[in-house]
Scaffold this motif. Sequence first.
Motif, mmCIF file in Angstrom:
data_model
loop_
_atom_site.group_PDB
_atom_site.id
_atom_site.type_symbol
_atom_site.label_atom_id
_atom_site.label_comp_id
_atom_site.label_asym_id
_atom_site.label_seq_id
_atom_site.Cartn_x
_atom_site.Cartn_y
_atom_site.Cartn_z
ATOM 1 N N TYR A 1 30.838 43.947 42.216
ATOM 2 C CA TYR A 1 30.027 44.209 41.018
ATOM 3 C C TYR A 1 29.759 42.923 40.236
ATOM 4 O O TYR A 1 28.653 42.701 39.747
ATOM 5 N N ILE A 2 30.774 42.075 40.119
ATOM 6 C CA ILE A 2 30.599 40.816 39.380
ATOM 7 C C ILE A 2 29.535 39.957 40.046
ATOM 8 O O ILE A 2 28.705 39.331 39.377
ATOM 9 N N ALA A 3 29.541 39.937 41.404
ATOM 10 C CA ALA A 3 28.526 39.165 42.105
ATOM 11 C C ALA A 3 27.127 39.712 41.824
ATOM 12 O O ALA A 3 26.178 38.955 41.589
ATOM 13 N N MET B 1 39.714 49.207 43.377
ATOM 14 C CA MET B 1 38.901 48.736 42.260
ATOM 15 C C MET B 1 38.717 47.227 42.318
ATOM 16 O O MET B 1 37.663 46.692 41.955
ATOM 17 N N ASP B 2 39.726 46.505 42.816
ATOM 18 C CA ASP B 2 39.644 45.055 42.935
ATOM 19 C C ASP B 2 38.461 44.653 43.804
ATOM 20 O O ASP B 2 37.636 43.820 43.421
ATOM 21 N N ASP B 3 38.355 45.291 44.970
ATOM 22 C CA ASP B 3 37.248 44.968 45.869
ATOM 23 C C ASP B 3 35.898 45.322 45.243
ATOM 24 O O ASP B 3 34.941 44.527 45.291
ATOM 25 N N GLU B 4 35.808 46.515 44.650
ATOM 26 C CA GLU B 4 34.537 46.940 44.060
ATOM 27 C C GLU B 4 34.159 46.080 42.858
ATOM 28 O O GLU B 4 32.975 45.791 42.636
ATOM 29 N N LEU B 5 35.162 45.668 42.085
ATOM 30 C CA LEU B 5 34.890 44.857 40.905
ATOM 31 C C LEU B 5 34.352 43.489 41.288
ATOM 32 O O LEU B 5 33.441 42.958 40.634
ATOM 33 N N ARG B 6 34.889 42.925 42.340
ATOM 34 C CA ARG B 6 34.398 41.616 42.769
ATOM 35 C C ARG B 6 32.954 41.718 43.256
ATOM 36 O O ARG B 6 32.131 40.830 42.987
#
Length: 542
Positions: free
Chosen positions: A286-288, A279-284
Amino acid sequence: MIKDQSTDKLKREKPEKIRVKKRTLGRKIIRGMIALAVVLIAGTSASVGRHFDKQVRKNYESLLYSATGTIASYVEGYLLPYYLEMGEEDAYYWEIQEFLTSLRGQSYIESLYIVVPREDGIVYIWESCDRPEEEQSLGGIEEYTSETRRITADLMAGENLPHEMRTVRSKDIYTGYTPIMDEDGIVYGIAGADISTRVLLKDFLLELVDVSMHIILVLMSFMVIYYLVMRRDVVNPIGKLYLATDKLVNSLGSGKETFQVDIRTGDEIEELAHAFEKMDDELRDYIAKISSVTAERERIGTELNVAAQIQAGMLPTEFPAFPERTEFDLYASMTPAKEVGGDFYDFFLIDDDRLALVMADVSGKGVPASLVMSVAKALIKNQVLMGVDPAEALSNVNDQLCSDDEEEMFVTVWLGILTISTGRIICANAGHEYPAIGRDGAFTLIKTKHGPPIGIYEEITYQTEELTLDHGDLLFLYTDGLPEATNAYREMFGEEGMVKALSDAYGASPRELLERVRETANHFVGEAEPFDDMTMLAFLYK
């Protein structure tokens, strides 16, 4: 709240135990276990209590049946009428009295008695009581209650009770009865016995306390073991997850930290830790992406606001519009459903004695509708100022829009030219709503002939209609956003609702009329979101 720990501590093979300040998962588990224990204790104790109560009642009823049955078989029933009539205590009488006293002393029975029911009450023949001062003497009478009258009547009937005992539970005692009868089934009286429930209550409470203490000890032992296991396998791993997630959240903006946690429980919690890492990788990512989308939306929003300002500037909004003219008064307003709407109105003097009135609705919403609106508004005004009548003006504008309308939108238009000195209006209608005229205290719709909206087919001929306003009349123009205003129950305001709102506001100035109609429509719609523009124009011919 869990105290902050450094990243180095998270990487140790044996991290420190999670220490808490206020509400933690471990304490919640303890509270839950205590609540469960209370429920189990209460439920088990209640179940045991009910079972014990039934067993004791059964034993007491058996004792009552045995005592009253012994009395009924020992006493000569045919002598009861004799003692009842003579009222004399002989040797046999005292023999029975001593028998009752002896029988009572062998058990917990509080009172043994023999009675004969009569019309005026229950007459005592014998009674042996553990409180001698309360004993009924020969011939003593006790008044009936509704319950004792019913029971004694059943017992004296004797037909269905040769081997039965009736038990009545009152507040303080259990009472049992057995009919005294001979071999022929003739009932002479009733043998009764009372047992106090105080002994039952005492035994019940002692048993309940004993059972509850055993349950508490077993549950406490289980709770301690269960909590230690839960703390090792659940609380501490989730605490580490919390610390790592907290660092992740605080570092999302900077991008310096990534999700790191070492959990090896071999169950769903370990899988959850892996899911957090993913989720950490996907969240970063997504934020971009959301940052880019947000910037684009802000740009579009700015463009829409600018378009709305341009649109508002294209509509006449200064009132009174013609302060030097005393022959009439008018007011108009537009409330768009989105940032930029498709409705528009217009009014302008052609010469000193002629006034043009326009009400139109462009299909669609947003910037495309606004662009079509600006083009249609300019074309209509240009045609009218060139001196053509409303029908010809709409035909010419229709041809121009059909040739240049890449958006494939159409426009409904009502166009009228008023001769101010006479009140005569020549008008044409391209698929628009019927106008309304207020006269003699009420408003009515003026249903003239319609042509199709402009912008659909070329070479359409529209028909000119004629209206005449009397002094004091008020002409009301509007778009379909008013009668089609819909509430949360999908009910439309409708033409009837609009005409009623107009009639209720009859006599008001054009500005006040529009405000009151809009207020009535908004009250009808309630919290429902408007889906169409609401545009209105009111013209008062003084």
